[in-house]
Design a protein around this motif. Structure first.
Motif, short mmCIF file in Angstrom:
data_model
loop_
_atom_site.label_atom_id
_atom_site.label_comp_id
_atom_site.label_asym_id
_atom_site.label_seq_id
_atom_site.Cartn_x
_atom_site.Cartn_y
_atom_site.Cartn_z
N ARG B 53 0.86 -1.20 0.01
CA ARG B 53 -0.03 0.05 -0.10
C ARG B 53 0.77 1.07 0.06
N ASN B 56 2.03 2.15 -3.81
CA ASN B 56 1.26 2.76 -4.75
C ASN B 56 0.55 4.05 -3.99
N LEU B 58 -1.19 4.51 -1.50
CA LEU B 58 -2.28 4.08 -0.61
C LEU B 58 -2.35 4.66 1.00
N ASP B 82 -1.75 10.68 -8.63
CA ASP B 82 -2.76 9.86 -9.47
C ASP B 82 -2.02 9.45 -10.70
N ARG B 85 0.45 6.63 -9.96
CA ARG B 85 -0.86 5.14 -9.64
C ARG B 85 -1.16 4.52 -10.89
N ARG B 86 -1.17 5.48 -12.04
CA ARG B 86 -1.40 4.88 -13.62
C ARG B 86 -0.14 3.97 -13.93
N ILE B 90 -2.53 -2.25 -8.59
CA ILE B 90 -2.63 -3.36 -7.45
C ILE B 90 -3.88 -4.42 -7.48
N PHE B 92 -6.25 -6.54 -4.88
CA PHE B 92 -6.55 -6.66 -3.54
C PHE B 92 -7.00 -8.19 -3.07
N TYR B 95 -10.95 -8.27 -3.81
CA TYR B 95 -11.55 -7.84 -5.13
C TYR B 95 -11.72 -6.29 -5.42
N ASN B 96 -12.73 -5.82 -4.65
CA ASN B 96 -13.21 -4.60 -4.49
C ASN B 96 -13.47 -4.14 -6.08
N ALA B 110 -11.35 3.03 -15.86
CA ALA B 110 -10.14 3.98 -15.63
C ALA B 110 -9.27 4.31 -17.10
N ALA B 159 -7.05 -3.95 -13.26
CA ALA B 159 -5.74 -3.43 -13.19
C ALA B 159 -4.72 -3.34 -14.34
#
Lengths: 287, 250
Positions: B53, B56, B58, B82, B85-86, B90, B92, B95-96, B110, B159
């Motif tokens: 985390r 990237n 977070l 931002d 992170r491109r 990542i 998780f 799943y999220n 995205a 991702a």
């Protein structure tokens, strides 16, 4: 008929069992009906035997008076409907904007955040009827040029401001109900915090708060009657006028019936939406 | 490919992070070379998730540096996170996926909003990518209609659609029914074959041994021992590593 052999791909229910289940359901329905009818009879007997009942029946449930005043009440009610139809969309917009303002993070937005918080604190703390008094009598007294002075205008504005504060809190709770992992997933894809709100958090938040919002709608439908204190002739004011000319209170009962006729379908609808959304949330609880 | 000649894909040096006074990372160093697959192993609470985390952004670090491709310092306050992170994907454990969008929109969102692709372009690319992972039939489903294994593969595709240079996996099989672990690991194996740089925290020791170029054993917020899978799994030097492996391998 015998049971199919084990493993056969059919849904099998023992017919005897099925018959028993049906029988029991029929019996439950009958018992429920009988109990309800008995209850209504007992209550009617008790009420009609109270010493004041004949007088109450005459002054509150007078058929003749009802027929005479009801059409007038219905047409006065159109004003309540108008207030409601104008106020509701404004409340939703105001509530959503205030809720969003309170989530802004950047320090430059501190004034916006402070104003939004103050607004919610103040208008949630003041009884709606008091807001209506203050705006409806106060602002026209200022004699501002270019500002409308109508009682209906300020009554509606007061409802919007009062309910806007509640609805803002409902939206804020909805935003809080979206799991933080959703924001994390969105930000990790490179979406900005505004894009995350717009495409990930808000759509889920709004879906989550539809049932409580419907509740507030129902409440607002009734509270349109509060505007009566400023004088416009809506349904409650009309009923007051009718009763003061005949000294019979049946018009109040008529007005109550009109509100009920509108709020009961709304309430059933809200129940249905609530049931559906909780079922869906249970189904999707893993994702 | 704009690879700097000597820089690693990822250079983590001296990273500290604590939560409410409780230290989780204690001056951790780790290096991931271009096209390498590095696997993090270690007990729960050893800092694997926190490290991923931090990488990237977070979670922000308390001290230390995390440099991507020799040039982009993720820990600097001047870095546009931002944009960073491109370049770092990542996936998780849970799943999220976005539950209010179809699988296709989960994947296409995205690229469209962040990379500015057209709707048609992003949808076509998403379909192609889903097909590559055997998910074309699920494109129009909503996430609640997917099995855990399918959901996690969609998360990987989502991702991947951002075409990251580095992919982080945070125990992506830990929440899955054992029967579904295989299909997700198969997807990771495929990524490894395309040469994407991977950094993954996992409890799947067999898989770690198979795909890893390097295995790092984390304990109490530092890399206690690292090496090739052969060395770590067969002849670890540290007593703690031996103990950990004895416990997880039974």
């Amino acid at each position: 008929m015998n049971a199919p052999s084990p493993g056969t791909e059919v849904a099998y229910v023992d017919p005897q069992r099925r018959a028993l289940v049906r029988q029991r359901a029929r019996r439950n329905a009958l018992v429920g009906m009988a109990s309800l009818i008995g209850f209504v009879i007992v209550i009617s007997v008790i009420v009609s035997r109270t010493p004041g009942w004949p007088v109450v029946q005459e002054t509150f449930f007078n058929g003749e008076e009802f027929v005479k005043t009801f059409p007038g009440l219905l047409s006065a009610f159109m004003l309540n409907v108008r207030i409601f139809v104008i106020a509701e969309p404004l409340i939703l917009i105001l509530g959503l904007l205030v809720a969003l303002a309170r989530t802004l993070q950047s320090p430059i937005f501190l004034p916006v955040r402070v104003i939004a918080t103050l607004y919610v604190d103040i208008f949630r703390g003041i009884p709606t009827i008091l807001v209506i008094f203050l705006l409806g009598f106060g602002i026209p007294a200022l004699r501002l040029t270019g500002v409308p002075n109508g009682a209906i205008f300020w009554g509606t504005a007061a409802l919007v401001l009062s309910y806007g504060a509640y609805v803002a809190e409902v939206f804020r709770a909805g935003i809080g109900s979206v799991h933080p992992s959703q924001q994390m997933a969105s930000r990790s894809l490179g979406l900005s915090s505004w894009q995350t709100n717009r495409y990930v958090v808000l759509p889920q938040a709004i879906r989550n708060v539809i049932p409580p919002l419907l509740n507030d709608f129902i409440s607002l439908q009734k509270d349109t009657a509060l505007v009566a204190v400023l004088g416009p002739i809506e349904v409650l004011r009309q009923a007051q006028i009718d009763t003061s000319s005949s000294f019979n209170y049946t018009p109040y009962v008529g007005a109550a019936l009109i509100f009920i006729a509108l709020t009961i379908p709304m309430t059933r609808f809200a129940d249905w939406v609530q049931e559906r959304s909780s079922r869906r949330r249970r189904a999707g609880s893993d994702s | 490919m704009s690879e700097s000649m000597h820089a690693s894909m990822l250079e983590v040096s001296g990273v500290w992070k604590s939560f409410e006074g409780h230290p989780v990372l204690r001056g951790l160093d780790i290096t991931v070379g271009h096209h390498q697959a590095v696997v993090l192993i270690g007990a729960s609470g050893s800092g694997k998730s926190t490290l991923l985390r931090c990488i990237n952004g977070l979670v922000s670090v308390d001290a230390g540096r995390i440099v991507l491709d020799g040039a982009l310092d993720v820990t600097s306050f001047d870095t546009d996170m931002d944009a960073a992170r491109r370049r770092i994907g990542i996936v998780f454990q849970s799943y999220n996926l976005f539950p209010h969008m179809s699988v296709l929109d989960n994947v296409a969102l995205a690229p469209r909003k962040v990379l500015g692709r057209s709707k048609a372009e992003s949808i076509d690319a998403a379909r192609a990518l889903l097909a590559r992972f055997g998910l074309e039939a699920k494109a129009d489903e909503y996430p609640d209609r997917l099995s855990g294994g399918q959901a996690q593969r969609v998360a990987i595709v989502r991702a991947l659609a951002m075409e990251p240079e580095l992919m982080l996996f945070d125990e992506i099989t830990s929440a899955l029914d054992p029967l579904l672990v295989g299909e997700v690991l198969e997807a990771v194996r495929e990524l490894k074959e395309t040469g994407l740089t991977l950094l993954m925290a996992t409890h799947e020791m067999g898989f770690a041994r198979e795909v890893a170029d390097k295995v790092c054993f984390l304990k109490d917020g530092i890399v206690l021992e690292q090496g090739t899978p052969e060395v770590i799994f067969s002849a670890p030097e540290r007593e703690e590593t031996r103990e950990f492996l004895a416990r997880v391998l039974g």
